[in-house]
Write an enzyme that holds these catalytic residues in place. Structure first.
Site, mmCIF file in Angstrom:
data_model
loop_
_atom_site.group_PDB
_atom_site.id
_atom_site.type_symbol
_atom_site.label_atom_id
_atom_site.label_comp_id
_atom_site.label_asym_id
_atom_site.label_seq_id
_atom_site.Cartn_x
_atom_site.Cartn_y
_atom_site.Cartn_z
ATOM 1 N N ASP A 134 0.853 -1.181 0.000
ATOM 2 C CA ASP A 134 0.000 0.000 0.000
ATOM 3 C C ASP A 134 0.894 1.237 0.000
ATOM 4 O O ASP A 134 1.960 1.234 0.617
ATOM 5 C CB ASP A 134 -0.905 0.021 1.237
ATOM 6 C CG ASP A 134 -2.007 -1.022 1.192
ATOM 7 O OD1 ASP A 134 -2.422 -1.400 0.080
ATOM 8 O OD2 ASP A 134 -2.464 -1.443 2.266
ATOM 9 N N ASP A 148 -7.154 -1.195 -4.667
ATOM 10 C CA ASP A 148 -8.195 -0.732 -3.746
ATOM 11 C C ASP A 148 -9.119 0.281 -4.414
ATOM 12 O O ASP A 148 -10.337 0.237 -4.230
ATOM 13 C CB ASP A 148 -7.570 -0.106 -2.500
ATOM 14 C CG ASP A 148 -6.816 -1.106 -1.652
ATOM 15 O OD1 ASP A 148 -7.210 -2.280 -1.604
ATOM 16 O OD2 ASP A 148 -5.819 -0.703 -1.031
#
Length: 184
Positions: A134, A148
């Site tokens: 991330d 995402d």
């Protein structure tokens, strides 16, 4: 126009009309997600952050063993199994989509799920325990990635379409060629 399925039953040729589009959207999401993760790992591996919009949007590298917000980090193998089931279910559903907007949403979901599954399977610390990369920090509330964004966007689109009454498969009497033809 129809063709025979393996069971001998006629299958409208239009049934898979949007499948290539779904697969193209999914492949695009996977490639963009993995390329941006590669960029984040090679650029942000020294702990620095890059401000995009002040503190509201920044790039900073995080390895996430869990789901959203890091929840369930000790159950990474379960998240891997859930991602695998989601990918299979989306692949089956993708063969039934006969609406271009649904195809876009399903393709985004499939791409996001595939990319996350790839992280879980192939990244360290090991098979079915891999951590998701991330790097998009949303004002300190959430750190995510391109997959995402695709998952949230795809799910949002499908929710809106459902609320508007737009079906993934239009009824046979809507005039869609090939859907209301009698069996051969």
């Amino acid at each position: 126009m129809t063709s025979a399925s393996p069971s001998g039953n006629p299958v409208p040729l239009l049934r898979h009309r949007y499948l290539p589009w779904i697969l193209a959207v999914a492949a695009t999401v996977v490639v963009l997600d993995q390329l941006t993760k590669w960029w984040a790992e090679s650029t942000l591996n020294d702990g620095r952050t890059i401000s995009v919009v002040g503190e509201f949007l920044q790039f900073g590298l995080v390895y996430n063993p869990g789901a959203a917000f890091g929840i369930g980090g000790q159950f990474t193998w379960i998240l891997t199994a859930i991602a695998a089931v989601a990918v299979v279910a989306l692949c089956v559903f993708a063969t039934r989509v006969l609406n271009p907007l649904w195809a876009l949403g399903v393709g985004a979901l499939l791409g996001g799920a595939l990319s996350h599954l790839g992280d879980r399977v192939f990244r360290t610390p090991g098979f079915a325990r891999g951590h998701v990369v991330d790097f998009i920090d949303y004002n300190g509330y959430f750190v995510g990635n391109v997959a995402d964004v695709a998952l949230v966007g795809g799910a949002g689109l499908l929710i809106v379409l459902t609320l508007l009454g737009v079906d993934a498969r239009p009824p046979a009497d809507t005039g869609v060629p090939g859907e209301d033809e009698p069996p051969a």
